[in-house]
Design an enzyme around this catalytic site. Structure first.
Site, PDB file in Angstrom:
ATOM      1  N   CYS A  53       0.794  -1.232   0.000  1.00 11.63           N
ATOM      2  CA  CYS A  53       0.000   0.000   0.000  1.00 11.63           C
ATOM      3  C   CYS A  53       0.826   1.282   0.000  1.00 11.63           C
ATOM      4  O   CYS A  53       0.601   2.173  -0.819  1.00 11.63           O
ATOM      5  CB  CYS A  53      -0.929   0.002   1.212  1.00 11.63           C
ATOM      6  SG  CYS A  53      -2.144  -1.331   1.217  1.00 11.63           S
ATOM      7  N   HIS A 104      -3.638   6.525   3.324  1.00  9.30           N
ATOM      8  CA  HIS A 104      -2.571   5.725   3.936  1.00  9.30           C
ATOM      9  C   HIS A 104      -1.230   6.458   3.875  1.00  9.30           C
ATOM     10  O   HIS A 104      -0.226   5.924   3.396  1.00  9.30           O
ATOM     11  CB  HIS A 104      -2.460   4.356   3.266  1.00  9.30           C
ATOM     12  CG  HIS A 104      -1.862   3.314   4.163  1.00  9.30           C
ATOM     13  ND1 HIS A 104      -1.956   1.969   3.895  1.00  9.30           N
ATOM     14  CD2 HIS A 104      -1.151   3.421   5.324  1.00  9.30           C
ATOM     15  CE1 HIS A 104      -1.339   1.293   4.842  1.00  9.30           C
ATOM     16  NE2 HIS A 104      -0.838   2.146   5.722  1.00  9.30           N
TER      17      HIS A 104
END
Length: 489
Positions: A53, A104
């Site tokens: 991610c 994120h």
């Protein structure tokens, strides 16, 4: 023709490049994504060069390769101090910029240039550790958690289905459908569209956590696949299913489960999450059409990385195989924007770092020299069909799985940096990587060429993976390149 096109970036987390009807998948139903592809360009060789991610999103925002942005593995808690990020550059160019869903980044409320944030990063264990100073901010920065508690009760949380956030276990969502995070991202995106400054072009990023686990789509979506006969995971002459039995975990597993029924249920849950997202994207596309701005808008659909989904007895991402690194990428360029191709399939090798320079060029903004991604605008408008790059170097650091790969339009060479193990796949004839040709006599010249390209890509790297003439296994892997983070990203 509009002077500056609107830009809608639709992002998923952990979606494989092959899991769309338009990609020829025999099971997954994605009617809205298929329509976007028919009205635009689908890139079949789109990759995530560091498939987890955080580094994937760094490539997307900075337009840099992993060697340049410095994140070559997964590591939470490292500040995003990059000077030239896509949202900021578009804000500087006069865009209304807004992000909904998963960013994120660190700190969690780092804007990265977005003027407005409405966040939900999912369940990230790093921010829930009791010793982490950010635990007190977990619910403060996550707008969805606050929404869920107000709608479903103060005790409600994203893990209430009982599924861990890296698990292959699946079960339907236990609350009402409109409270699901996928629906919430769509609803908040529509609010952003309605409340935007209509005198400005917009850049809106709608970022979905699914189909990253937990696989918890509403029951109607799960029922679509629960009784379906699904295609078996890929298996090859090089698989090691014993690792699955050794692992045995239901959470945070790299090797999945050896139980055929649990694997089938997991696949059904994963596909259900994708179709759920597809239908929610349909809500956004229909709104753009109803407001008569669809043809003034560039719509981009992509994912940060893929999911092995039990292929070769593997699960999750970070490994160098197609399920992990090949991502969906569709561009739909509105008809009021000059030169948008229709129903086109492009086989050129492209990567997440190419998105920022592409959108900046199409927005009429300057592309910083710090970006080493390449604009895809000539491929989108049909001006050029030439290659963006001949091959791509990708990697991911982290323990024994640390790896590097060189991939072209037709084949792939893999090197595991800790053991020195090599693999070679003829992707043109074996797209599911079921036949490892590393020892095949007729492939040695090609393997030597690709190995040499990896030596070239790693030359001068601080880890010492090569002396400039050969690959050196066993060097300690690093998640962050100190040469980047000590001198400024």
């Amino acid at each position: 023709m509009v002077k500056q096109p609107n830009i809608l970036l639709l992002m998923c987390d952990q979606m494989r490049g092959d899991c769309m009807g338009t990609a020829g998948h025999p099971d997954v139903k994605t009617p809205y994504l298929d329509s976007l592809a028919r009205d635009g360009v689908r890139f079949v060789n789109a990759y995530s060069a560091c498939p987890s991610c955080i580094p994937a999103r760094a490539a997307l925002f900075t337009g840099k390769s992993q060697e340049r942005h410095g994140r070559v593995g997964y590591q939470d808690g490292v500040a995003w101090d990059y000077p030239d990020m896509l949202p900021q550059l578009l804000s500087n160019a006069g865009y209304h910029t807004e992000a909904v869903g998963k960013l994120h980044v660190h700190p969690p409320l780092r804007r990265c240039g977005f003027r407005n944030l409405t966040l939900h990063d999912g369940y990230i264990g790093y921010y829930r550790k009791p010793e982490n100073p950010w635990i007190e901010h977990q619910f403060a920065h996550d707008a969805y958690i606050d929404f869920l508690k107000n709608r479903c009760g103060t005790g409600a949380d994203v893990g209430d289905t009982g599924i861990e956030c890296n698990s292959w276990i699946t079960r339907p969502w236990i609350y009402d459908e409109m409270s699901h995070p996928t629906n919430w991202v769509t609803t908040e995106t529509l609010k952003a569209l309605h409340k935007r400054d209509r005198d400005l072009p917009f850049f809106i990023m709608a970022s979905y956590v699914r189909p990253h686990p937990p696989w918890d789509a509403p029951v109607s979506y799960y029922d679509t696949y629960r009784q379906m006969q699904l295609r078996e995971p890929a298996s090859g002459d090089w698989d090691d299913p014993s690792r699955t039995e050794e692992d045995g975990r239901y959470y945070d597993s790299r090797f999945g489960t050896g139980d055929p029924e649990l694997r089938r249920q997991g696949m059904a849950g994963y596909y259900a999450c994708i179709t759920h997202i597809d239908h929610q994207i349909g809500r956004i596309i229909k709104t753009l059409d109803q407001e008569k701005i669809l043809e003034d808008t560039i719509v981009v659909f992509l994912s940060d990385h893929g999911e092995m989904l039990f292929d070769h007895s593997l699960f999750r991402k970070v490994v160098p195989y197609q399920g992990s690194i090949n991502i969906p990428l569709i561009f739909r360029v509105g008809q009021n924007i000059a030169g948008g191709s229709r129903n086109a399939v492009c086989g050129r090798v492209v990567e997440l770092r190419d998105i920022a320079p592409t959108l900046l060029e199409m927005a009429g903004a300057d592309i910083p020299q710090s970006m080493d991604g390449r604009s895809l605008e000539p491929l989108l408008t049909g001006v050029s069909a030439g290659p963006v790059r001949e091959y791509l170097h990708g990697e991911h650091s982290g323990g024994e799985a640390s790896n590097h790969y060189i991939v072209s339009e037709k084949d792939k060479y893999i090197w595991f940096s800790q053991s020195g193990r090599e693999q070679y796949f003829d992707l043109a004839h074996d797209p599911r990587e079921e036949d490892d040709l590393i020892g095949a006599p007729g492939c040695q010249d090609r393997i030597s060429i690709l190995r040499g390209r990896l030596v070239q890509a790693l030359s001068g790297r601080e880890e010492g993976y090569t002396d400039g003439s050969r690959l050196i296994p066993g060097r300690p892997p690093q998640n962050l390149l100190n040469g980047v983070f000590t001198t400024g990203a």
